[in-house]
Every structure is written in structure tokens, then in C-alpha cells.
Write a protein that holds these residues in place. Structure first.
Motif, PDB file in Angstrom:
ATOM      1  N   ASP A  40      36.935  30.721 132.319  1.00 32.25           N
ATOM      2  CA  ASP A  40      37.775  31.923 132.285  1.00 32.25           C
ATOM      3  C   ASP A  40      37.252  32.955 131.297  1.00 32.25           C
ATOM      4  N   THR A  41      36.669  32.464 130.207  1.00 27.58           N
ATOM      5  CA  THR A  41      36.187  33.399 129.177  1.00 27.58           C
ATOM      6  C   THR A  41      35.017  34.239 129.658  1.00 27.58           C
ATOM      7  N   ALA A  42      34.415  33.858 130.793  1.00 31.39           N
ATOM      8  CA  ALA A  42      33.281  34.619 131.301  1.00 31.39           C
ATOM      9  C   ALA A  42      33.696  35.834 132.102  1.00 31.39           C
ATOM     10  N   GLN A  43      35.016  35.931 132.415  1.00 33.46           N
ATOM     11  CA  GLN A  43      35.465  37.038 133.272  1.00 33.46           C
ATOM     12  C   GLN A  43      35.161  38.405 132.664  1.00 33.46           C
ATOM     13  N   VAL A  44      35.215  38.493 131.342  1.00 32.99           N
ATOM     14  CA  VAL A  44      35.019  39.777 130.676  1.00 32.99           C
ATOM     15  C   VAL A  44      33.605  40.317 130.891  1.00 32.99           C
ATOM     16  N   LEU A  45      32.670  39.416 131.278  1.00 37.83           N
ATOM     17  CA  LEU A  45      31.271  39.810 131.385  1.00 37.83           C
ATOM     18  C   LEU A  45      30.921  40.492 132.695  1.00 37.83           C
ATOM     19  N   VAL A  46      31.933  40.809 133.496  1.00 43.50           N
ATOM     20  CA  VAL A  46      31.638  41.611 134.692  1.00 43.50           C
ATOM     21  C   VAL A  46      31.194  43.011 134.279  1.00 43.50           C
ATOM     22  N   THR A  47      31.568  43.414 133.081  1.00 40.92           N
ATOM     23  CA  THR A  47      31.065  44.669 132.514  1.00 40.92           C
ATOM     24  C   THR A  47      30.223  44.348 131.281  1.00 40.92           C
ATOM     25  N   LYS A  48      29.386  45.278 130.882  1.00 40.44           N
ATOM     26  CA  LYS A  48      28.468  45.061 129.756  1.00 40.44           C
ATOM     27  C   LYS A  48      29.251  44.892 128.458  1.00 40.44           C
ATOM     28  N   GLN A  49      28.887  43.840 127.682  1.00 34.80           N
ATOM     29  CA  GLN A  49      29.561  43.535 126.422  1.00 34.80           C
ATOM     30  C   GLN A  49      28.527  43.365 125.307  1.00 34.80           C
ATOM     31  N   VAL A  50      28.965  43.592 124.065  1.00 35.59           N
ATOM     32  CA  VAL A  50      28.103  43.350 122.900  1.00 35.59           C
ATOM     33  C   VAL A  50      28.050  41.851 122.648  1.00 35.59           C
ATOM     34  N   ALA A  51      26.853  41.288 122.577  1.00 32.83           N
ATOM     35  CA  ALA A  51      26.687  39.838 122.481  1.00 32.83           C
ATOM     36  C   ALA A  51      27.358  39.262 121.243  1.00 32.83           C
ATOM     37  N   ALA A  52      27.338  39.988 120.136  1.00 25.93           N
ATOM     38  CA  ALA A  52      27.890  39.456 118.887  1.00 25.93           C
ATOM     39  C   ALA A  52      29.392  39.237 118.960  1.00 25.93           C
ATOM     40  N   SER A  53      30.070  39.884 119.909  1.00 27.43           N
ATOM     41  CA  SER A  53      31.526  39.753 120.013  1.00 27.43           C
ATOM     42  C   SER A  53      31.951  38.573 120.873  1.00 27.43           C
ATOM     43  N   LEU A  54      31.007  37.823 121.428  1.00 31.24           N
ATOM     44  CA  LEU A  54      31.315  36.755 122.377  1.00 31.24           C
ATOM     45  C   LEU A  54      31.012  35.388 121.790  1.00 31.24           C
ATOM     46  N   ASP A  55      31.572  34.384 122.425  1.00 31.02           N
ATOM     47  CA  ASP A  55      31.371  32.995 122.013  1.00 31.02           C
ATOM     48  C   ASP A  55      29.910  32.610 122.269  1.00 31.02           C
ATOM     49  N   PRO A  56      29.147  32.207 121.232  1.00 31.29           N
ATOM     50  CA  PRO A  56      27.735  31.861 121.436  1.00 31.29           C
ATOM     51  C   PRO A  56      27.536  30.724 122.440  1.00 31.29           C
ATOM     52  N   SER A  57      28.460  29.755 122.455  1.00 26.62           N
ATOM     53  CA  SER A  57      28.303  28.633 123.384  1.00 26.62           C
ATOM     54  C   SER A  57      28.429  29.097 124.833  1.00 26.62           C
ATOM     55  N   LEU A  58      29.274  30.097 125.092  1.00 25.36           N
ATOM     56  CA  LEU A  58      29.396  30.647 126.442  1.00 25.36           C
ATOM     57  C   LEU A  58      28.087  31.321 126.850  1.00 25.36           C
ATOM     58  N   LEU A  59      27.519  32.105 125.955  1.00 26.47           N
ATOM     59  CA  LEU A  59      26.251  32.772 126.259  1.00 26.47           C
ATOM     60  C   LEU A  59      25.143  31.755 126.491  1.00 26.47           C
ATOM     61  N   GLU A  60      25.144  30.699 125.696  1.00 29.20           N
ATOM     62  CA  GLU A  60      24.134  29.654 125.860  1.00 29.20           C
ATOM     63  C   GLU A  60      24.262  28.998 127.233  1.00 29.20           C
ATOM     64  N   PHE A  61      25.488  28.729 127.653  1.00 27.65           N
ATOM     65  CA  PHE A  61      25.735  28.116 128.964  1.00 27.65           C
ATOM     66  C   PHE A  61      25.249  29.034 130.086  1.00 27.65           C
ATOM     67  N   LEU A  62      25.633  30.312 130.030  1.00 31.52           N
ATOM     68  CA  LEU A  62      25.248  31.255 131.085  1.00 31.52           C
ATOM     69  C   LEU A  62      23.740  31.496 131.086  1.00 31.52           C
ATOM     70  N   ARG A  63      23.148  31.511 129.901  1.00 33.14           N
ATOM     71  CA  ARG A  63      21.707  31.718 129.792  1.00 33.14           C
ATOM     72  C   ARG A  63      20.959  30.557 130.439  1.00 33.14           C
ATOM     73  N   ALA A  64      21.444  29.336 130.187  1.00 33.61           N
ATOM     74  CA  ALA A  64      20.802  28.149 130.756  1.00 33.61           C
ATOM     75  C   ALA A  64      20.906  28.130 132.274  1.00 33.61           C
ATOM     76  N   GLN A  65      21.983  28.704 132.808  1.00 33.98           N
ATOM     77  CA  GLN A  65      22.174  28.759 134.265  1.00 33.98           C
ATOM     78  C   GLN A  65      21.429  29.927 134.910  1.00 33.98           C
ATOM     79  N   GLY A  66      20.834  30.776 134.088  1.00 32.72           N
ATOM     80  CA  GLY A  66      20.123  31.927 134.617  1.00 32.72           C
ATOM     81  C   GLY A  66      21.030  32.995 135.182  1.00 32.72           C
TER      82      GLY A  66
END
Length: 764
Positions: A125-151
Motif C-alpha cells: 500500500d505504501t507504494a501507491q504514492v509513487l504513481v507520481t514523482k517523489q523525493v527519495a529521502a521522504s520514503l521508506d528505504p526498504s520500500l525503495l530497495e524492494f522496488l529497485r530489486a524488482q526493476g
């Protein structure tokens, strides 16, 4: 199947790691990149492009972005850093931190967004906000790591360069303005903007109120613009003189050497030869790097040699933007000769022909933080990788340099006067005034010393007194029971600072007020022992009350401008004073207690003392001041060498026999291992285990010494044990050190220092 990988170093005490590259892998060599790091992201630099199997590469993390359009390190520099890391057992991350003098942690605008077409219901659910461009520092690093690993993540990274506010004219502004407002606007147009309203007001000669109205009307506006990269101002170099025949001949001998040395004489004599070598390099269209150990010698070299071609200075006193300006201008080829301190070693000089390193013996070349590299070692590697010649230049050569071919200039004229406190019948001295009587009871300022000082001041001349330490005294001691106050965190006596009325530990910084009575016997007399700069300054001020006595050390730096302008006076300081230009009318230099400079339990102590004496003799560019040395060892071999005007390399030659006997450099490669822990039992046990692991590699009897408690067994609450490892080759040394590099034990810290300068050094 083989694939390419980036080997990236980040500014941490860690080795370089491999990452999946972006785009053209080779195009990123020497550039900064952003890579995923422990759930976040860090800036690193690509030091190598390596090959690996497809299966292994698939497990690597993808790099996020390339930050630079042009490389900051040249390919040969990247290779040199990797080789230096191997030889010095230093982490590539620390070398990157030591040798890139700007931009290690640039401010980034890092934005992220989910790729279009991704089914959001399959994501957290926390990924829903990323449909628009967001500043990386404001997001959960583990979420970014997960999405990055999935490409699934689109990432954009830009460096936010430092900016400034500037007032500029608004183009095509249509409105009626008063005459004053029009005049102010015309000034603004011609100036291309002002940083402040006040600056605009002063330039236009119009009040700020009028200018504020212009801003309110919209005829001008405040804008942000990147701060420009502007080369810093430099001293004006001396005019270049035509080379003498003798200098040309020496230069001809040196230019055929891949690694050579030039020692002896005075700085101006050495500069004449070096200048001819620089002239020849410039004539061939190539570049030169000149490295000096401190700001004074760097400025001196630039003043003497900076006029041959477009030159620049790079050192720690510059602001980061100024360092970046020098670095990037150098990369364009617009700077032919770069003068710098250690941070300049990796500067991107194209077609490097010659690296000149001044005073390779200086302990200032040892980086005491970070990688702990000894710079002359790294210079040889950089020269080899760049196919550039290396020249060591200075007053004396290091013993390790004697195997190199080179030239030794005639020693400069010296006037040495020794006050030997150990002499009974007569004072053993070299030089003038050798028959003056000795007053033992006048230590630390002997009667002879006072006479010479008085004579110097009466003639309106200048004197410099070198004290063995800063502060008032090395310790306080009870006269009744010999009690001494020690630091509660370190095994060292507390140093006494009289002006501040404080006892201070020079290891950890602990301080306390001196007791009025001895806590051991209630005695009332706590006597200072071991005079420092503060004590000697007070003694001399009482002796010559009408004379200005300055002090210059780490604790206290008086304004020495009157002395630099020729006023008569005395400077009392530690050897830190040698980082300043010599006073112009200097007549007397005094070592108040020379024994402290050669009596430490270190095999380089005497060589270091001899180098100091040579440095003092050549400190003044044109004069030969009287050098007074107070000592209990008037027949020390270093003093005899100076008095007999021996060649600059003769003392180092005399040291070789004992160095070979005990397997010290240059006959061995050496490393110091420090093991520290909060409990002495843990430190001792870990050091014993580590020693056993090294012995299992079948070291020869002289290859491993220790473990043993450090010279100061406890520092900042840590108990410290040391081991000394020696080997005849770098390969053998690395083999013996591998157990220390891999050693892990809870609560224990292990540090390795290859080519230590002081065996009593503490690595904390």
C-alpha cells in the motif's frame, strides 16, 4: 558468458564493491556514481571496470546514476589507487576520501517514481504514492530497495550545486519609472546583477528605498544562480631567471632517471635545478605535479617556480568550491604545473611528465587519519602508473632513498654552537664562542644562552627558540612524595598549562584544575618538571622585560606580524613555527632541549633530529643564523655531521648498518598492528591470538615482534597492545598481515599501519 561490472569505492572504511553498470560501462571510469547502500544510497567513484560471470553478476545490485559528465580521476589514477590499497592494506574507500578534496557528499535531488503500466494492487500500500514523482529521502528505504530489486523504479538524480541569490533586471518590463528608478535599473543592466540590495545601492549611489520600489514594481527580481567555479588568488611568482650552466648540467643528469633525488644546498639552489626540469617538461607540452608537506613550503615553491607556465595551488586552506575549480580546470589542460599538498596526488593532470616531492623524509607525509598512507609510497605508484618520472627533493634524503641515483649539492654555510649540560671540565662544542663557562644551575636557559639572547636583542636583531613541547611543563610532581597527577583515561601524566591554570591530557583532552595540596601526602609544593613553550616564554620575558617575547604553538598563536616586518623580538614555539617564513632579521635559532628530539625509543629518532638540524640551517633564505643547541649529548653524531659540514646524505648512510642488522627499512617492509579493547584481558588475549596466527605462517625470527603493551598502554579508556611485522617484500608482508585484516573478535579493534613513521604512534 562474461559481463562488465563497476568496482565502486564509497567514502567509508571499506573496500570497493561491485555493482551492475549503467549504459556504457567504460564511460563511467573515474566518475562519481550513486549506488544503493544499506537500504539507502551513497555516492562513490568507479575505480575499475571488471569482468564477471553472468550468474554472479545477476546477484549484484544495479547502480542508480552517474553524477559526473567528466571523470574526476584519470584511468592511471584509478589504477594507482587500487595498487596503493593493495600495498598499504588500506581500504579503497578511505583512499577515495583522502584524495578527492571535494564533492564526497554532494547535495542531491533524488526523485523516484513507479514505472508506468505496473499493477499497483500487487505492490504494498505504501507504494501507491509513487504513481507520481517523489523525493527519495521522504520514503521508506526498504520500500525503495524492494522496488529497485524488482526493476519497477524510475530514478532521477541531479547534483544541486551551491547557489547564491542575485538581483537582476526583468527583461521586457513595461512600466513607467522615475528618473532615479531608471538610473538604478541602468546600473543593474550594466553590472549583470548584484548579490545584495546594499551592493546595488552603493554602485548606483541611490537609496535602498528606491531600489526596493523597483523590486516591488517587478522591474527587477531576485534569482538563484549556481555559484561560479573561480580559481583562487595565488601569490605572484618570482621572475624566471635564465638557467646557469651548472644547474643545466645537474638537470641533464636527473632527467634521465625514472626515480631520482636532489638533496643538500639551500632551497633556492634546489629550485634552480628543479626549475630547469619544469622548463623542459613544459617545452614538450607536458605537465608537472609539485608536492610539498606544508603550506609554507608549498607557497615558497610556488613563488620560486610558478612563473614557468599556467600554475595553480591546491591545499586544505582553500574552500571546497575553490578546490573544485582548480581540479576541473586542471582536467581541461589549462594548468601545466600544479603545486599541492597530499590532497593533490590524484589531480587530473593530462600527460603528466614529472612528480616532484619535497622533503620525502617529512613525517607530515604520513596521513594520520583515513588510510594512513605514507605519501612517498603512493607517489611512486602514481608515477609508475602514469609513466611519469619522480624526483625527491629536500634538505636531506631518507635512508630509504639512498638506493636511488641523484645529486647531492654542497651543504650550506652553518654556524653551530653547542651547550653541553653533561660537560664537567669544559663544554664540548663546535663553532664560535666554545670557551664560554657553563652554568649548570641555569637550566633550561643556560648562562650562555642568555648572553647570546641579550646580545641579539641589544643589536636589534631577532631570535627563535624551539621548545620541546607545548604547555608550561610536562608534569607536576610533589616535592615530598613524588606523586604525579595522571589522566584517569590514559596512562600519561597530565600536562600543566600555567596561564589557564589547568592540567590537560594531550591524548584524550581531559582537563582538571591543579590541586592545591598533594592528595597523597598533603604536601603543599607541586613542582613543574619538563619545561614547555609557556615556561620558556615566561623565563625569557622575566630575563628581558623590555623585549617582546611571542609564543607560537598549537595552544597559542601570537600575531607575529611585527617580527615578519623586521621588529626585534623573540619567538618561543614548538617546531610548528617552522611552518612559517623565517623572520627577516633572524640572528639566533635555539633548541632549548635537543635531547627530547632524539631520545625516543624509535629507530628513526636520530635521523629525524638530523633532518631538523638541516631544516633549521636552511630556514632563512639568505642568512646563516647562529644555531644554539642545548643538550646533555654534545657529541651526538647528528651534531658532529652539521659541525663538520658533511654532505646531506652522509648521516643516512651512517644509519644503514644498524638498520640492516635489525631488519629496519630500507632493508625490510614494515607494518604495525594495534589491538585495543576496553578490558586489558580482552586486548592481551586477542593480541596473543593474532600473534599466533601470524606465527603459523612461518615467520622468520625477526619478522614478528610482540605482542607487547603499547608505549602508552591505555588511551581514552582503551587498553592497547601492539605487534610489529617485517618482511623483505610487499608480497611477503601482505601474506603475514592477512590474519590481522581478517581478525574479528567481539569488543576488540584491530588496526594495521603499513610503513609506520613512529613505532610509538597510537592509531586511535
Amino acid at each position: 558468458m562474461k559481463t562488465l561490472r563497476w568496482r565502486v569505492a564509497v567514502a567509508l572504511p571499506l573496500p570497493a564493491y561491485d555493482f551492475q553498470p549503467l549504459g556504457d560501462a567504460y564511460a563511467a571510469l573515474g566518475k562519481r556514481v550513486l549506488v544503493p547502500w544499506q537500504g539507502g544510497a551513497r555516492v562513490g567513484i568507479v575505480l575499475a571496470i571488471t569482468e564477471g560471470t553472468l550468474e554472479r553478476s545477476m546477484n549484484l545490485k544495479d547502480a542508480i546514476a552517474v553524477l559526473d559528465t567528466e571523470p574526476l580521476f584519470m584511468p592511471d589514477t584509478c589504477a594507482a589507487l587500487l595498487e596503493t590499497a593493495q600495498q598499504s592494506m588500506a581500504f579503497e574507500g578511505l583512499l577515495y576520501q583522502d584524495f578527492l578534496p571535494f564533492g564526497l557528499e554532494p547535495k542531491l535531488l533524488h526523485t523516484v517514481q513507479i514505472m508506468s503500466g505496473v499493477k499497483l494492487e500487487s505492490l504494498p500500500d505504501t507504494a501507491q504514492v509513487l504513481v507520481t514523482k517523489q523525493v527519495a529521502a521522504s520514503l521508506d528505504p526498504s520500500l525503495l530497495e524492494f522496488l529497485r530489486a524488482q526493476g519497477l523504479l524510475l530514478e532521477s538524480v541531479q547534483i544541486e550545486h551551491p547557489s547564491r541569490e542575485v538581483i537582476r533586471v526583468v527583461p521586457d518590463f513595461q512600466a513607467n519609472l522615475t528618473a532615479k528608478q531608471m538610473a538604478a535599473l541602468e546600473v543593474l543592466k550594466n553590472h549583470q546583477g548584484f548579490a545584495t540590495l546594499k551592493a546595488w545601492s552603493e554602485a548606483a549611489g541611490i537609496s535602498s528605498a528606491v531600489l526596493s520600489k523597483v523590486l516591488d514594481l517587478g522591474a527587477a527580481r531576485r534569482e538563484l544562480e549556481p555559484l561560479p567555479l573561480v580559481l583562487p588568488e595565488t601569490p605572484v611568482p618570482n621572475a624566471m631567471q635564465a638557467p646557469r650552466a651548472a644547474d643545466t648540467e645537474i638537470a641533464r643528469q636527473l632527467e634521465v632517471l625514472d626515480v631520482g633525488r636532489l638533496h643538500g644546498g639551500k632551497p633556492q639552489q634546489r629550485f634552480a635545478v628543479v626549475g630547469e626540469l619544469i622548463r623542459r617538461a613544459i617545452k614538450l607540452g607536458r605537465s608537472v605535479l609539485y608536492l610539498a608537506p606544508d603550506h609554507m613550503r608549498l607557497t615558497r615553491a610556488f613563488t620560486a617556480l610558478g612563473g614557468f607556465a599556467k600554475s595553480a595551488l591546491l591545499h586544505g586552506e582553500l574552500r571546497p568550491l575553490e578546490r573544485e575549480a582548480v581540479w576541473r580546470t586542471t582536467a581541461t589542460g589549462r594548468i601545466s604545473v600544479l603545486f599541492g599538498t597530499p590532497m593533490s596526488l590524484c589531480a587530473p593532470l593530462p600527460d603528466l611528465d614529472l612528480i616532484i616531492l619535497e622533503d620525502e623524509f617529512s613525517d607530515a607525509w604520513k596521513l594520520h587519519g583515513g588510510s594512513r598512507v605514507f605519501l612517498p609510497d603512493a607517489v611512486l605508484i602514481r608515477g609508475s602508473q602514469a609513466k611519469a618520472r619522480v624526483l625527491f627533493v629536500g634538505s636531506v634524503p631518507a635512508a630509504e632513498s639512498l638506493e636511488l641515483s641523484g645529486v647531492v649539492l654542497k651543504p650550506p654555510r652553518s654556524r653551530l654552537h653547542i651547550v653541553d649540560f653533561s660537560a664537567v671540565a669544559k663544554n664540548v662544542e663546535v663553532g664560535p664562542m666554545s670557551n664560554m663557562p657553563l652554568a649548570r644551575d641555569s637550566y633550561p636557559i643556560s648562562t650562555e644562552f642568555k648572553r647570546l639572547l641579550r646580545q641579539t636583542i641589544e643589536r636589534g636583531r631577532q631570535a627563535v627558540v624551539i621548545a620541546p613541547r607545548r604547555g608550561y611543563s610536562a608534569l607536576l610532581r610533589c616535592k615530598d612524595c613524588a606523586w604525579i597527577p595522571f589522566c584517569p583515561h590514559c596512562d600519561v601524566p597530565l600536562k600543566f598549562h600555567a596561564a589557564a591554570r589547568v592540567l590537560e591530557c594531550h591524548q584524550c583532552g581531559y582537563s582538571a584544575a591543579p590541586p592545591s595540596r598533594c592528595p597523597s601526602c598533603e604536601g603543599t609544593v607541586l613542582a613543574p618538571k619538563g619545561p614547555g613553550s609557556e615556561w620558556i616564554q615566561r623565563e625569557l620575558q622575566q630575563f628581558l622585560p623590555q623585549t617582546k617575547v611571542y609564543r607560537f604553538d598549537r595552544d597559542h598563536k601570537d600575531d607575529l606580524e611585527p617580527m615578519q616586518h623586521g621588529a626585534s623580538g623573540i619567538i618561543v614555539g614548538t617546531t610548528a613555527v617552522l611552518g612559517l617564513p623565517a623572520p627577516p632579521d633572524l640572528a639566533l635559532i635555539a633548541l632549548s632541549f635537543a635531547d627530547s628530539m632524539h631520545s625516543s625509543p624509535d629507530f628513526r629518532a636520530s635521523e629525524r633530529f638530523h633532518a631538523l638540524l638541516r631544516q633549521l640551517i636552511e630556514w632563512h633564505p639568505t642568512r646563516a643564523p647562529l644555531l644554539l643547541v642545548q643538550t646533555f649529548q654534545g657529541n651526538h653524531s647528528a651534531l658532529e655531521q652539521i659541525g663538520q659540514l658533511c654532505p646531506a646524505d652522509s648521516f643516512a648512510q651512517s644509519e644503514l648498518e644498524s638498520r640492516q642488522t635489525f631488519l629496519y627499512p630500507p632493508f625490510a617492509k614494515m607494518a604495525q598492528i594495534q589491538v585495543s579493547a576496553r578490558r586489558i584481558q580482552d586486548a592481551e588475549l586477542a593480541a596473543s591470538k593474532l600473534g599466533a596466527l601470524i606465527k603459523d605462517r612461518s615467520p622468520e625470527p625477526l619478522e614478528l615482534l610482540g605482542p607487547a603493551p603499547a608505549s602508552i598502554a591505555r588511551v581514552k579508556g582503551l587498553f592497547i597492545y601492539q605487534l610489529l611485522v617485517r618482511a623483505t617484500t610487499h608480497t611477503r608482508l601482505k601474506h603475514l598481515l592477512e590474519p590481522a585484516r581478517a581478525f574479528r573478535e567481539g569488543g576488540v579493534r584491530v588496526r594495521i599501519d603499513v610503513n609506520p613513521r613512529y613505532l610509538t604512534d597510537l592509531l586511535e
